[in-house]
Design an enzyme around this catalytic site. Sequence first.
Site, PDB file in Angstrom:
ATOM      1  CG  ASP A 138      -2.034   1.018   1.117  1.00  0.00           C
ATOM      2  OD1 ASP A 138      -1.993   1.833   0.189  1.00  0.00           O
ATOM      3  OD2 ASP A 138      -2.934   1.003   1.966  1.00  0.00           O
ATOM      4  CG  ASP A 165      -3.947   4.255  -2.286  1.00  0.00           C
ATOM      5  OD1 ASP A 165      -2.974   3.571  -1.948  1.00  0.00           O
ATOM      6  OD2 ASP A 165      -4.988   4.342  -1.614  1.00  0.00           O
TER       7      ASP A 165
END
Length: 627
Positions: A104, A300
Amino acid sequence: MASRGRPRPGSLQALAAVLLLAAASAAAAAGSPDRPAPGPPLFLPLTRSYPNATRLAALSRRWLGEGAHPNARMRLHDDLLTNGYYTTRLYIGTPPQEFALIVDSGSTVTYVPCATCEQCGNHQDPRFQPDLSSTYSPVKCNVDCTCDNDKNQCTYERQYAEMSSSSGVLGEDIVSFGRESELKPQRAVFGCENSETGDLFSQHADGIMGLGRGQLSIMDQLVDKGVINDSFSLCYGGMDVGGGAMVLGGLPSPSDMVFSRSDPVRSPYYNIELKEIHVGGKALRVDPKVFDSKHGTVLDSGTTYAYLPEHAFTAFKDAVTSKVRSLKKIRGPDPNYKDICFAGAGRNVSKLHEVFPDVDMVFGNGQKLSLTPENYLFRHSKVDGAYCLGVFQNGKDPTTLLGGIIVRNTLVTYDRHSEKIGFWKTNCSELWERLHIGGAPSPAPSSDSQADMSPAPAPSGLPEFDVGLITVDMSINVTYPNLKPHLHELAELIAKELEIDSRQVRVMNVTSQGNSTLIRWGIFPAGPDNAMSNTTAMGIIYRLTQHHVQLPENLGSYQLLEWNVQPLSRRSWFQEHVVSVLVGILLVVLVSLSAFLVVLVWRKKFSGQTAYRPVDSVAPEQELQPL
């Protein structure tokens, strides 16, 4: 992992106060900013953020020169659309305890469930047990962090937009990156969860590997130690494929990579300067400022889809719809969402560009990233040959959020030192070959190894011989208990996609490996001659390596690990029929032995009986014996 239409953990709405507290606690444990000589880059597969305090702080980091270092590669696990994330394997403690962590780029903390967790879900691996690690130490409570109730240990807390959360204590231990890593194990601060809610509680993966900007980020910790360059790269596989790689440290940029500036002061997240979106060669009629609202345009890796501000989304949806009037508009696979889907495009992903328009993202410097349909579509799970838009409206949030779907089959380099992000369209399943980075061949599946597996290359030619067998090692992104009932169905599907008879495809070996299943398939010749030509074999292998085999949603995605070709054995007539000859000889022996035994029993039975004489026949007189 997150609910549809919302960012996953690593959300833009994580509480700023929490980030500041966590960053402060990390500062207490970070150590000296001085770093030793540069170390090798670390290559990993792809199995929120606190900004640098000031631009001067970011620029003060000494750039570690890139060198020709060996690459350490690990397979990226899971799949973007099936699971909603990619995971990599991280090892914490002495002896190492293994964890599957979601990669992430929007999170700043790496955390795993703690053995003492009272509210943690059932995940892929056992929880971390600090007592079993000889190198574990808690981050002691101090004035720069939030402490637990006993005032003994620093704590952290993260809350995300989809209403999930994670909280626990901060600890420090040895973190290692796998057997193939050139980077030696390093001490790092991480979170040991005592509570998790929402999608974090229900997900299969163990936790999060935070790559964002902030002192708790694994990237910042490794850069501050001087062991890697201040850069990392991600490469996600294409539709229905999965796979890919992650690189921690510097990576030589391909000559045709396009870049956009990324300003760490403009936003705490990895942002780019998006100015225009073109659909089918025509720019959307929206003000360029729409892509620069709030946090701007953010990348992201922990978000699955793409989310545009309202006006930009409406323009994008209308532009795509106007280009596919020949397709039938249908309902989405989930009645809870108003997906925009189209039927009649066919199953072959490589031909979607013939139906759907190309999309270009134009950056502030004039360079553009060209997207193919697989970068903004996802496959309809209930209608064959149908696809849905993977771009949604970001609610009332003016931020533009670009998730993993946008960068499928794209190498994305986050060059934090130079404050830019690069994009290079490629086949991520063949990344190392295309970057000309050598390495050992992929290992075959085994029952006792979490081997680091690289995708198999496409065939470049076969020796001139008749092929007797093709073996294919395939990793399928479904657990073995869930896949087992569908093995026969899967074999028939593979045969259909390869345009061969289903009897030619057989399962030779099956191995369960975590949340994946490793299968060795055998593809045999058809017909009585027991051989297939080189052309036929090459066609089969090419279709496999180019991922023409497309699995339905319930069977997950696959990655081809290795293929092998065995020649047809040239044998004499006796060698080819030796079994038949031996069986015939055995039958003759058995029949002969049976006949002999029957005769023997018959003669023994009648040998002791007196021969029959007629009543009136003359018989010799016999003297009676005395009583």
